[in-house]
Design a protein around this motif. Structure first.
Motif, PDB file in Angstrom:
ATOM      1  N   CYS A  80       0.846  -1.193   0.000  1.00 43.03           N
ATOM      2  CA  CYS A  80       0.000   0.000   0.000  1.00 43.03           C
ATOM      3  C   CYS A  80       0.883   1.245   0.000  1.00 43.03           C
ATOM      4  CB  CYS A  80      -0.934   0.015   1.210  1.00 43.03           C
ATOM      5  SG  CYS A  80      -2.042   1.452   1.245  1.00 43.03           S
ATOM      6  N   PRO A  81       1.434   1.581  -1.163  1.00 38.23           N
ATOM      7  CA  PRO A  81       2.224   2.812  -1.258  1.00 38.23           C
ATOM      8  C   PRO A  81       1.292   4.025  -1.346  1.00 38.23           C
ATOM      9  CG  PRO A  81       2.163   1.711  -3.384  1.00 38.23           C
ATOM     10  CD  PRO A  81       1.390   0.838  -2.428  1.00 38.23           C
ATOM     11  N   PHE A  82       1.054   4.679  -0.221  1.00 40.63           N
ATOM     12  CA  PHE A  82       0.102   5.793  -0.177  1.00 40.63           C
ATOM     13  C   PHE A  82       0.448   6.843  -1.233  1.00 40.63           C
ATOM     14  CE2 PHE A  82      -0.060   3.880   4.007  1.00 40.63           C
ATOM     15  CZ  PHE A  82      -1.426   3.864   4.280  1.00 40.63           C
ATOM     16  N   HIS A  83      -0.576   7.296  -1.971  1.00 39.36           N
ATOM     17  CA  HIS A  83      -0.335   8.307  -2.999  1.00 39.36           C
ATOM     18  C   HIS A  83      -1.645   9.011  -3.342  1.00 39.36           C
ATOM     19  CE1 HIS A  83       1.406  10.325  -6.462  1.00 39.36           C
ATOM     20  NE2 HIS A  83       2.590   9.808  -6.133  1.00 39.36           N
ATOM     21  N   SER A  84      -1.547  10.278  -3.692  1.00 41.43           N
ATOM     22  CA  SER A  84      -2.731  11.043  -4.098  1.00 41.43           C
ATOM     23  C   SER A  84      -3.243  10.540  -5.448  1.00 41.43           C
ATOM     24  CB  SER A  84      -2.405  12.532  -4.161  1.00 41.43           C
ATOM     25  OG  SER A  84      -1.280  12.751  -4.992  1.00 41.43           O
ATOM     26  N   PHE A  85      -4.534  10.782  -5.713  1.00 39.80           N
ATOM     27  CA  PHE A  85      -5.199  10.215  -6.882  1.00 39.80           C
ATOM     28  C   PHE A  85      -4.838  10.915  -8.189  1.00 39.80           C
ATOM     29  CE2 PHE A  85      -9.102  10.387  -9.613  1.00 39.80           C
ATOM     30  CZ  PHE A  85      -8.970   9.105 -10.138  1.00 39.80           C
ATOM     31  N   LEU A  86      -4.902  12.250  -8.212  1.00 39.71           N
ATOM     32  CA  LEU A  86      -4.795  12.971  -9.475  1.00 39.71           C
ATOM     33  C   LEU A  86      -3.444  12.814 -10.155  1.00 39.71           C
ATOM     34  CD1 LEU A  86      -6.712  16.268  -8.599  1.00 39.71           C
ATOM     35  CD2 LEU A  86      -7.516  14.316  -9.946  1.00 39.71           C
ATOM     36  N   ASP A  87      -2.410  12.593  -9.379  1.00 44.27           N
ATOM     37  CA  ASP A  87      -1.079  12.408  -9.968  1.00 44.27           C
ATOM     38  C   ASP A  87      -0.532  11.008  -9.704  1.00 44.27           C
ATOM     39  OD1 ASP A  87      -0.747  12.769  -7.268  1.00 44.27           O
ATOM     40  OD2 ASP A  87       1.013  14.069  -7.450  1.00 44.27           O
ATOM     41  N   MET A  88      -1.429  10.044  -9.555  1.00 46.88           N
ATOM     42  CA  MET A  88      -1.008   8.659  -9.312  1.00 46.88           C
ATOM     43  C   MET A  88      -0.167   8.144 -10.478  1.00 46.88           C
ATOM     44  SD  MET A  88      -1.368   5.919  -7.270  1.00 46.88           S
ATOM     45  CE  MET A  88      -2.887   6.277  -6.368  1.00 46.88           C
ATOM     46  N   PRO A  89       1.076   7.771 -10.251  1.00 45.49           N
ATOM     47  CA  PRO A  89       1.868   7.196 -11.336  1.00 45.49           C
ATOM     48  C   PRO A  89       1.249   5.882 -11.818  1.00 45.49           C
ATOM     49  CG  PRO A  89       3.278   7.865  -9.503  1.00 45.49           C
ATOM     50  CD  PRO A  89       1.862   7.928  -9.011  1.00 45.49           C
ATOM     51  N   ARG A  90       1.227   5.709 -13.106  1.00 48.08           N
ATOM     52  CA  ARG A  90       0.620   4.507 -13.666  1.00 48.08           C
ATOM     53  C   ARG A  90       1.298   3.250 -13.138  1.00 48.08           C
ATOM     54  NH1 ARG A  90      -0.491   4.530 -19.975  1.00 48.08           N
ATOM     55  NH2 ARG A  90      -1.844   6.212 -19.209  1.00 48.08           N
ATOM     56  N   GLU A  91       2.623   3.303 -12.982  1.00 41.94           N
ATOM     57  CA  GLU A  91       3.345   2.121 -12.515  1.00 41.94           C
ATOM     58  C   GLU A  91       2.997   1.782 -11.065  1.00 41.94           C
ATOM     59  OE1 GLU A  91       6.287   5.650 -12.495  1.00 41.94           O
ATOM     60  OE2 GLU A  91       4.667   4.860 -13.766  1.00 41.94           O
ATOM     61  N   THR A  92       2.688   2.795 -10.251  1.00 43.00           N
ATOM     62  CA  THR A  92       2.291   2.539  -8.860  1.00 43.00           C
ATOM     63  C   THR A  92       0.955   1.828  -8.818  1.00 43.00           C
ATOM     64  OG1 THR A  92       3.496   4.486  -8.084  1.00 43.00           O
ATOM     65  CG2 THR A  92       1.777   3.615  -6.631  1.00 43.00           C
ATOM     66  N   TYR A  93       0.011   2.304  -9.625  1.00 42.75           N
ATOM     67  CA  TYR A  93      -1.304   1.658  -9.694  1.00 42.75           C
ATOM     68  C   TYR A  93      -1.180   0.211 -10.173  1.00 42.75           C
ATOM     69  CZ  TYR A  93      -5.839   0.262 -11.448  1.00 42.75           C
ATOM     70  OH  TYR A  93      -6.991  -0.448 -11.698  1.00 42.75           O
ATOM     71  N   LEU A  94      -0.461  -0.002 -11.273  1.00 40.75           N
ATOM     72  CA  LEU A  94      -0.366  -1.339 -11.846  1.00 40.75           C
ATOM     73  C   LEU A  94       0.368  -2.301 -10.921  1.00 40.75           C
ATOM     74  CD1 LEU A  94       0.389  -0.396 -15.562  1.00 40.75           C
ATOM     75  CD2 LEU A  94      -1.753  -1.271 -14.622  1.00 40.75           C
ATOM     76  N   LEU A 118     -14.405  -1.972   2.285  1.00 40.03           N
ATOM     77  CA  LEU A 118     -15.747  -1.481   2.587  1.00 40.03           C
ATOM     78  C   LEU A 118     -15.843   0.038   2.616  1.00 40.03           C
ATOM     79  CD1 LEU A 118     -16.507  -3.913   5.560  1.00 40.03           C
ATOM     80  CD2 LEU A 118     -16.958  -4.269   3.116  1.00 40.03           C
ATOM     81  N   VAL A 119     -14.702   0.702   2.774  1.00 45.02           N
ATOM     82  CA  VAL A 119     -14.692   2.166   2.859  1.00 45.02           C
ATOM     83  C   VAL A 119     -13.600   2.719   1.952  1.00 45.02           C
ATOM     84  CG1 VAL A 119     -15.580   2.207   5.224  1.00 45.02           C
ATOM     85  CG2 VAL A 119     -13.115   2.131   4.841  1.00 45.02           C
ATOM     86  N   GLY A 120     -13.675   4.001   1.638  1.00 43.68           N
ATOM     87  CA  GLY A 120     -12.706   4.617   0.753  1.00 43.68           C
ATOM     88  C   GLY A 120     -11.541   5.234   1.499  1.00 43.68           C
ATOM     89  N   GLY A 121     -10.538   5.643   0.749  1.00 47.93           N
ATOM     90  CA  GLY A 121      -9.374   6.332   1.298  1.00 47.93           C
ATOM     91  C   GLY A 121      -8.779   7.232   0.243  1.00 47.93           C
ATOM     92  N   GLY A 122      -8.701   8.532   0.537  1.00 47.99           N
ATOM     93  CA  GLY A 122      -8.235   9.493  -0.453  1.00 47.99           C
ATOM     94  C   GLY A 122      -6.829   9.232  -0.968  1.00 47.99           C
ATOM     95  N   MET A 123      -5.993   8.631  -0.139  1.00 43.93           N
ATOM     96  CA  MET A 123      -4.623   8.310  -0.541  1.00 43.93           C
ATOM     97  C   MET A 123      -4.476   6.833  -0.898  1.00 43.93           C
ATOM     98  SD  MET A 123      -2.798  11.121  -0.390  1.00 43.93           S
ATOM     99  CE  MET A 123      -1.075  10.670  -0.121  1.00 43.93           C
ATOM    100  N   GLN A 124      -5.617   6.154  -1.074  1.00 41.34           N
ATOM    101  CA  GLN A 124      -5.593   4.710  -1.323  1.00 41.34           C
ATOM    102  C   GLN A 124      -6.482   4.313  -2.507  1.00 41.34           C
ATOM    103  OE1 GLN A 124      -6.822   3.838   2.850  1.00 41.34           O
ATOM    104  NE2 GLN A 124      -5.054   2.471   2.864  1.00 41.34           N
ATOM    105  N   THR A 125      -6.620   5.219  -3.480  1.00 43.44           N
ATOM    106  CA  THR A 125      -7.525   4.924  -4.596  1.00 43.44           C
ATOM    107  C   THR A 125      -7.044   3.748  -5.443  1.00 43.44           C
ATOM    108  OG1 THR A 125      -6.377   6.597  -5.934  1.00 43.44           O
ATOM    109  CG2 THR A 125      -8.368   7.295  -4.751  1.00 43.44           C
ATOM    110  N   HIS A 126      -5.778   3.412  -5.345  1.00 49.44           N
ATOM    111  CA  HIS A 126      -5.228   2.253  -6.046  1.00 49.44           C
ATOM    112  C   HIS A 126      -5.331   0.999  -5.192  1.00 49.44           C
ATOM    113  CE1 HIS A 126      -2.407   3.895  -3.319  1.00 49.44           C
ATOM    114  NE2 HIS A 126      -1.331   3.267  -3.736  1.00 49.44           N
TER     115      HIS A 126
END
Length: 256
Positions: A97-111, A150-158
């Motif tokens: 779980c590498p915490f990161h903001s959504f709008l600038d989420m690096p594609r490699e972090t998500y994948l 079950l719940v969201g997280g602003g720094m955990q959208t990935h």
């Protein structure tokens, strides 16, 4: 000794939640094999954790392999069968779980997060299930999901979608594998202090807030996950499948 003579594999078992679960299983008489990423540091930690497991008078083994590799599941099963003789319980715990903001989420972090947490879980569970089907007498598969399913997280959208996927995987495999006597359940930890969130919880305001939101008045420790895992792995849970067990100190139900 709820798990006496059972043979168990725990992924991500060298530290944190996985280590807590592996040691609890060993305390209850299980032989326990574990895995972690293939790095020099993790190899040392794996060997140290195996020594702790074997101190309970049971057998153990370890394998260093990347959770995101689709072929890793086969290696894990082979390790368990070679070292322990068979596989009775498979616990999929590996995750990042590498915490990161959504709008600038690096594609490699998500994948990377999806590959480790969800795709890796799918192929590992599939390999374990095929071994249990071949053995012919059922088994137990447990996946460590998260309250984040079950719940969201602003720094955990990935991260949160992968944990929702792991929960859904256990629900669907409970149906797919029930006819083979294989039970599939999910554990949903709340805020458990581990390496994965140590930096995030170093913010004292964040830490104090999370404690204040938790009715039991403290954050979780890795060994808090041991008892629930032992229960789901044991014959006490012989009619439990497709279940999701929150282990969060009451965090999820506290809306205040």
């Amino acid at each position: 000794m709820l798990l006496k003579d059972k043979n168990i594999f725990v992924t991500g078992g060298s530290r944190g939640i996985g280590r807590g679960i592996a040691l609890a299983c060993a305390e209850h008489g299980a032989n326990v094999a574990i895995s972690a990423e293939d790095t020099a540091a993790e190899r040392e930690t794996l060997a140290a954790t195996v020594a702790e497991i074997e101190a309970h008078g049971v057998k153990s083994a370890w394998v260093a392999a990347s959770a995101e590799n689709p072929d890793t599941g086969d290696r894990l099963v082979e390790t368990a069968v070679d070292a322990l003789g068979r596989l009775d319980v498979f616990i999929n715990n590996a995750g990042i779980c590498p915490f990161h903001s959504f709008l600038d989420m690096p594609r490699e972090t998500y994948l990377k997060t999806v590959d480790v947490n969800l795709n890796g879980a799918f192929f590992a569970v599939q390999a374990a299930a095929n071994q249990m089907v071949a053995q012919g007498d059922g088994g137990s598969i447990i996946a460590v999901s998260s309250i984040s399913a079950l719940v969201g997280g602003g720094m955990q959208t990935h991260y949160t979608p992968t944990k929702a996927g792991v929960l859904s995987l256990m629900q669907s495999t409970a149906i797919a594998l029930g006819g083979y006597g294989i039970r599939c359940n999910a554990l949903l930890p709340g805020t458990i202090e581990t390496d994965i969130n140590r930096e995030d919880l170093s913010d004292t305001r964040k830490r104090d807030y999370m404690i204040s939101r938790t009715p039991l008045g403290r954050l979780g420790a890795p060994d808090d996950m041991g008892g629930p895992a032992v229960f789901l792995a044991s014959d006490l849970a012989k009619y439990v499948t497709g279940a999701a067990l929150l282990v969060d100190g009451g965090l999820y139900v506290n809306l205040q």
